[in-house]
Design an enzyme around this catalytic site. Structure first.
Site, short mmCIF file in Angstrom:
data_model
loop_
_atom_site.label_atom_id
_atom_site.label_comp_id
_atom_site.label_asym_id
_atom_site.label_seq_id
_atom_site.Cartn_x
_atom_site.Cartn_y
_atom_site.Cartn_z
N PHE A 11 71.22 55.36 -25.71
CA PHE A 11 71.83 54.55 -24.67
C PHE A 11 71.16 53.18 -24.48
CE2 PHE A 11 68.96 57.37 -22.10
CZ PHE A 11 68.15 56.39 -21.55
N SER A 12 70.23 52.84 -25.31
CA SER A 12 69.59 51.52 -25.20
C SER A 12 70.60 50.42 -25.53
CB SER A 12 68.42 51.43 -26.18
OG SER A 12 68.01 50.08 -26.33
N PRO A 13 70.67 49.37 -24.70
CA PRO A 13 71.57 48.27 -25.04
C PRO A 13 71.18 47.57 -26.33
CG PRO A 13 70.11 47.63 -23.23
CD PRO A 13 69.92 49.11 -23.45
N TRP A 14 69.89 47.62 -26.63
CA TRP A 14 69.42 46.96 -27.85
C TRP A 14 69.76 47.77 -29.09
CZ3 TRP A 14 68.74 42.46 -25.98
CH2 TRP A 14 68.27 42.30 -24.68
N THR A 15 69.86 49.09 -28.94
CA THR A 15 70.37 49.92 -30.02
C THR A 15 71.82 49.53 -30.31
OG1 THR A 15 68.92 51.79 -29.48
CG2 THR A 15 70.92 52.30 -30.73
#
Length: 199
Positions: A11-15
């Site tokens: 759920f990381s935005p950077w992922t």
């Protein structure tokens, strides 16, 4: 053939903003990727990080500006304030782990699909129906949501311990196994590409 160990939160935005660049880089250099989803919030606790909810407003304001800049730069649509964030990342991580063990589909597409569910579709990735859909779209058996639960849970814990031992502290995080060169963040993928070119 180089081995990239990819530690990340589903759920990381950077992922999400990493898109498919890792897979493109690996294909370019003939490298293999091992996907290692982990509990990012606990990783922060274990490695001196601060959970987003506890960060100073100035840091969160800057984070939002960076998300807006990067999504525009990469031409990737993004809902910057998804409902129910952060979601329960464990079920999606279990699904990725089970899919990697089962094989037969596109693992990168599965990771992107789950992240997109959060950051574009504003859906709850803790729900089985969402994960079944994403598994099927990526070419995997949707029943892995349930059949891979136990194996996924065990590997999820191991991934966190391995991450702490190997110096991981954020997401996404890439380690080239042969050289122990570490790259934190989707904005370091060009450096990963350049490093693989030297091997």
């Amino acid at each position: 053939m180089a081995q990239i160990d990819y530690f990340f939160s589903v759920f990381s935005p950077w992922t999400y903003l990493a898109g498919d660049r890792l897979e493109q880089i690996a294909a370019k250099h003939g490298a293999t990727i091992t996907y290692k989803p982990l509990d990012l919030l606990t990783l922060f606790d274990r490695t001196g990080g601060v959970r987003p909810a506890a960060r100073h407003p100035s840091r969160m304001d800057y984070r939002m500006q960076e998300l807006e800049r990067w999504s525009k730069h990469l031409n990737m649509e993004m809902n910057f304030k998804p409902v129910g964030y952060p979601p329960n990342g464990a079920p999606g991580s279990y699904a990725v782990i089970a899919a990697q063990a089962a094989g037969g589909g596109d693992l990168g597409a599965l990771v992107r699909g789950i992240a997109r569910a959060v950051w574009v579709e504003d859906r709850n990735i803790g729900e089985d129906d969402v994960l079944r859909e994403k598994l099927e779209e990526a070419g995997f058996d949707p029943n892995l949501v349930t059949t891979g639960l136990f194996t996924g849970a065990m590997a999820y814990e191991r991934n966190l311990e391995e991450a702490v031992e190997r110096g991981v502290f954020g997401s996404p995080f890439y380690i080239v196994a042969e050289t122990d060169q570490r790259f934190w963040g989707q904005d370091r993928l060009d450096f990963l590409d350049a490093h693989l070119g030297t091997l």
